[in-house]
Design an enzyme around this catalytic site. Structure first.
Site, PDB file in Angstrom:
ATOM      1  N   CYS A   1      -8.974 -79.342  29.474  1.00  0.00           N
ATOM      2  CA  CYS A   1     -10.028 -79.074  28.502  1.00  0.00           C
ATOM      3  C   CYS A   1     -10.057 -77.570  28.167  1.00  0.00           C
ATOM      4  O   CYS A   1     -10.044 -76.729  29.069  1.00  0.00           O
ATOM      5  CB  CYS A   1     -11.386 -79.494  29.067  1.00  0.00           C
ATOM      6  SG  CYS A   1     -12.803 -78.919  28.098  1.00  0.00           S
TER       7      CYS A   1
ATOM      8  N   CYS B   1     -13.625 -76.101  29.688  1.00  0.00           N
ATOM      9  CA  CYS B   1     -13.958 -76.027  31.114  1.00  0.00           C
ATOM     10  C   CYS B   1     -12.747 -76.122  32.023  1.00  0.00           C
ATOM     11  O   CYS B   1     -12.861 -76.005  33.237  1.00  0.00           O
ATOM     12  CB  CYS B   1     -14.957 -77.133  31.477  1.00  0.00           C
ATOM     13  SG  CYS B   1     -14.200 -78.777  31.560  1.00  0.00           S
TER      14      CYS B   1
ATOM     15  N   CYS C   1     -13.313 -81.772  26.496  1.00  0.00           N
ATOM     16  CA  CYS C   1     -13.901 -82.942  27.152  1.00  0.00           C
ATOM     17  C   CYS C   1     -14.677 -83.817  26.195  1.00  0.00           C
ATOM     18  O   CYS C   1     -15.451 -83.323  25.371  1.00  0.00           O
ATOM     19  CB  CYS C   1     -14.896 -82.493  28.233  1.00  0.00           C
ATOM     20  SG  CYS C   1     -14.152 -81.925  29.745  1.00  0.00           S
TER      21      CYS C   1
ATOM     22  N   GLY D   1     -18.562-111.350  34.271  1.00  0.00           N
ATOM     23  CA  GLY D   1     -17.637-111.447  33.145  1.00  0.00           C
ATOM     24  C   GLY D   1     -17.908-112.589  32.196  1.00  0.00           C
ATOM     25  O   GLY D   1     -17.274-112.683  31.142  1.00  0.00           O
TER      26      GLY D   1
ATOM     27  N   CYS E   1     -18.622 -81.631  31.126  1.00  0.00           N
ATOM     28  CA  CYS E   1     -18.026 -80.360  30.723  1.00  0.00           C
ATOM     29  C   CYS E   1     -19.013 -79.206  30.935  1.00  0.00           C
ATOM     30  O   CYS E   1     -18.666 -78.167  31.484  1.00  0.00           O
ATOM     31  CB  CYS E   1     -17.618 -80.441  29.254  1.00  0.00           C
ATOM     32  SG  CYS E   1     -16.542 -79.122  28.704  1.00  0.00           S
TER      33      CYS E   1
END
Lengths: 281, 259, 234
Positions: free
Chosen positions: A238, A241, A263, A29, A269
């Site tokens: 979605c 899909c 998606c 970080g 997807c």
């Protein structure tokens, strides 16, 4: 492809960037400065990510490049073809096949595994920049963990809007120590950062900073005990899909304001639909 | 009489700006629950002393031994910056003459008061807000202004907000630089009352730097009189003001216009 | 009467000279070697004419004036504090619990209602607000300060009312040593009697009192011993 070194950067530059990456991995970080080079794409288009990828990529790597989750948008296409031209390395749209993934603004839905590297494109690396324009001062704030102001911002959001307003580039605490911006990924993706088995690298070219989240590192999104962190949800799956629990893009389909949700991750997807999307390198 | 060691012991504090003397060989002790006034005119060095202790100015010499909560004494003038900032955040408060220097003007009053708690790791919005509301009440700011920006407050209210922000994390020592400077007389009086009762109720130790003898008369138990960088007289506040010994102190006291 | 207990207040060889730098360093000698002891139950009244330094001695005993020489020993609990040389916080502590001082000058802090002005010494001793205020009410009642005034600041009070508030502030607590500088100044006969009653009660309870009183009748009622400073000087 004559006149250019493998992956465009000279070996000294790659070595310098890898040293910065090592430092970044050693201090999860923490923003490590590096000697950002002029790249053949403008600032704001992923120069940092490209430099990180270029310093790591080898002939045996399999590269995936996505932009907002899709393999076939402009940014992804041009960066992918850049690497093909300068390395000849094999590319793929399939997350499962990739060893090295460069992404703008999304983490793939398919879970990553140990040994994979995900490189993020970062515009502004400093989470406290909104509060403090001076670099010298923000460095001190990180050094003494002076992060009260960040929670002040969340407090103000809750006071004014009843909840935290930030929905992307949502600040996180890495390894219980450094405050970090995960790049403009939707907050939906933040939980994927936590204890991910892959190596996550972040490159900011214009700001000349690299930071890292090593595998299996704790990454906690900032929140309050009585206002815990929440991700986005959609009422429908979605449209292509049928996946639920993935990040969906909203697409306007007609002039009457009709919309559909599909998606954002095109590979995920396509895999669900049992088809391969073709990529032209 | 139990004789505990002082909370803060300053010795030989000196600051030179090239040939110009900021302060010279300043020394004093401060115990818990005690308010020390430092008075003098402009150029007396009183603000320099405060700035050296607060860390905004690097002294040329001297020590300032502070007794931490765990009992260990540390020289704050020689602390590493990170440790010093942490100590300032957790243990000390600084009330600036201009409240804008001690507040975040762009966030609400409640956020201003809550921030020190958040900086110390508190993570419950409801409790933080509750503490902020209680403190606004204590400093006599109407609680319905908790979500207002400090820029909408009067000067006196901003100063009271700065005081609340400084006291919410229960510091052991508070440095104050002309806390009533720039305020109307009636507003000053109200603020002094508040400071007086808070200091007494919370058992705070405080160093109040001011040119106003009326302020120290009300707030300070003890007094240091400074002139041209040096301490010329010290003692109980009422004794120094009612029976001044040094020539300069007598001049200072005689110059005060009594209503 | 043989006294076996040590004195509560002992003034030893106190000298006080004011040096006025503004007047070219002019020296004003006021006290020259004053020695005096006050025991519990004793009320010593200084009877000199004005200007002899009576107020100066009382202020020195309180730590408000700083003598050039001498000691002022105050019995504070089990300890003895020399007001002249002790560090400031010890003097403050002695004032908080042992030394009560009534002067003619009530330093009024605007906005503080008289109930809290009178309760404050008890608060400084650590008593909770409720109890401190209750005792303040009792003493204000005894001094005939009407209840309707209790919520007001003494700023608007008459001279006599302010003087009674001065007295109330000190007698609300049970100070072992009382320094009273003209406690009945500006009071009418009725109020004077009320204050005398308080002083006598304190004396009977064992307080050591050093006072200056102009009024010979009051002096007669409260004093166990009357002295002149000029006789006490070295």
């Amino acid at each position: 492809m004559s006149g250019y070194n493998f992956a465009f950067l000279d070996e000294q530059t790659k070595r310098m960037i890898r040293r910065s990456i090592l430092k970044a991995v050693a201090i999860p970080g923490y923003q490590v400065p590096f000697g950002s080079r002029e790249m053949p794409l403008s600032y704001g288009w992923g120069t940092g990510g490209v430099q990180v990828t270029a310093s790591l990529i080898g002939p045996d790597d399999v590269l995936k490049v996505i932009d907002q989750g899709a393999d076939d948008t402009t940014n992804a296409v041009s960066i992918r073809s850049f690497f093909v031209r300068t390395t000849g390395v094999r590319t793929t749209a399939r997350t499962r096949e990739a060893t090295l993934i460069q992404s703008r603004h999304r983490i793939p839905e398919t879970p990553l595994r140990a040994g994979q590297v995900l490189v993020f494109q970062v515009p502004i690396p400093e989470p406290l920049r909104w509060l403090e324009p001076r670099e010298a001062e923000t460095r001190k704030m990180h050094a003494v963990e002076d992060y009260g102001a960040m929670h002040v911002r969340l407090y103000e959001d809750i006071t004014r809007h009843g909840k935290v307003a930030q929905t992307y580039d949502y600040p996180v605490r890495v390894n219980g120590r450094y405050l970090m911006r995960p790049s403009p990924i939707p907050k939906f993706d933040n939980p994927k950062l936590d204890r991910n088995p892959a190596l996550l690298l972040f490159g900011a070219g214009r700001e000349k900073r690299i930071y890292a989240v090593p595998p299996h590192t704790s990454v906690q999104s900032l929140d309050f005990e009585d206002h815990p962190f929440e991700v986005e949800t959609w009422r429908e799956p979605c449209a292509l899909c049928g996946a639920a629990g993935v990040f969906l893009d909203e697409i306007v389909v007609d002039d009457k304001g009709g919309r559909t949700f599909v998606c954002s991750d095109t590979d995920h997807c396509a895999e669900r639909r049992g088809r391969r999307s073709g990529i032209r390198p | 009489m139990t004789d505990e060691s002082p909370l803060l012991s300053v010795r030989g504090l000196t600051k030179r700006y090239g040939a110009h003397l900021g302060c010279l060989d300043v020394g004093f002790d401060l115990w818990s629950g005690e308010v020390l006034g430092v008075v003098g005119e402009s150029g007396s060095g009183k603000t320099t002393v405060l700035n050296c202790l607060a860390g905004s100015v690097e002294p040329s010499g001297g020590t300032a031994l502070y007794q931490q909560r765990d009992g260990r004494r540390v020289d704050v003038l020689r602390m590493a910056e990170a440790a010093r900032r942490r100590m300032l955040r957790a243990d000390w408060g600084i009330v600036h003459q201009n409240p804008r220097d001690g507040l975040r003007m762009s966030v609400s009053a409640g956020a201003n008061v809550g921030e020190p708690l958040m900086a110390l790791g508190q993570r419950h919005y409801g409790r933080i807000r509750g503490a902020a509301l209680r403190w606004l009440e204590t400093v006599e700011i109407p609680v319905d202004r908790v979500d207002d920006l400090p820029s909408t407050f009067s000067g006196g209210m901003q100063q009271r907000l700065q005081i609340a922000r400084n006291l919410v994390a229960q510091p052991r020592l508070v440095l104050m630089d002309e806390p009533t400077g720039g305020l109307d007389v009636s507003v000053q009086a109200r603020l002094l009352d508040l400071l007086r009762s808070l200091v007494a109720d919370l058992g705070l130790a405080a160093i109040v730097v001011t040119h106003d003898l009326g302020v120290v008369r009300l707030l300070a138990h003890r007094l240091l009189v400074m002139r041209r960088g040096e301490i010329v007289e010290a003692g109980l506040t009422d004794q120094v003001l009612d029976d001044p010994h040094h020539e300069y102190t007598q001049l200072l006291v005689a110059s005060v216009i009594h209503p | 009467m043989t006294v076996t207990a040590p004195p509560a207040l002992e003034i030893l060889g106190v000298e006080k000279t004011f040096v006025l730098h503004a007047q070219g360093g002019a020296r004003l000698p006021v006290l020259s070697g004053v020695t005096l002891a006050v025991h519990g139950g004793d009320c010593v009244v200084l009877a000199d004419p004005s200007g002899a330094g009576k107020s100066t001695l009382l202020r020195a005993a309180y730590g408000n004036y700083k003598p050039q020489a001498g000691r002022i020993l105050v019995r504070h609990g089990d300890n003895v504090v020399d007001i002249v040389s002790a560090p400031a916080r010890h003097v403050l502590e002695a004032r908080r619990r042992t030394l009560g001082y009534v002067s003619q000058f009530l330093r009024v802090i605007p906005r503080i209602p008289v109930l809290d002005v009178v309760a404050e010494p008890l608060r400084a001793m650590g008593l909770p607000k409720g109890i401190a205020r209750d005792r303040a009410r009792l003493v204000l009642t005894r001094l005939h300060i009407p209840e309707r005034l209790w919520g007001l600041s003494p700023v608007t009070f008459s001279g006599g009312e302010q003087q009674r508030v001065n007295v109330a502030r000190v007698f609300v607590a049970d100070y072992p040593i009382l320094l009273l500088d003209e406690p009945t100044a500006s009071l009418d006969a009725e109020s004077r009697a009320l204050v005398v009653e308080l002083i006598r009660e304190a004396r009977a309870a064992g307080a050591a009192i050093l006072a200056t009183v102009h009024d010979t009748a009051v002096r007669a009622e409260i004093s166990t011993r009357t002295v002149m400073l000029e006789d006490l000087a070295a």
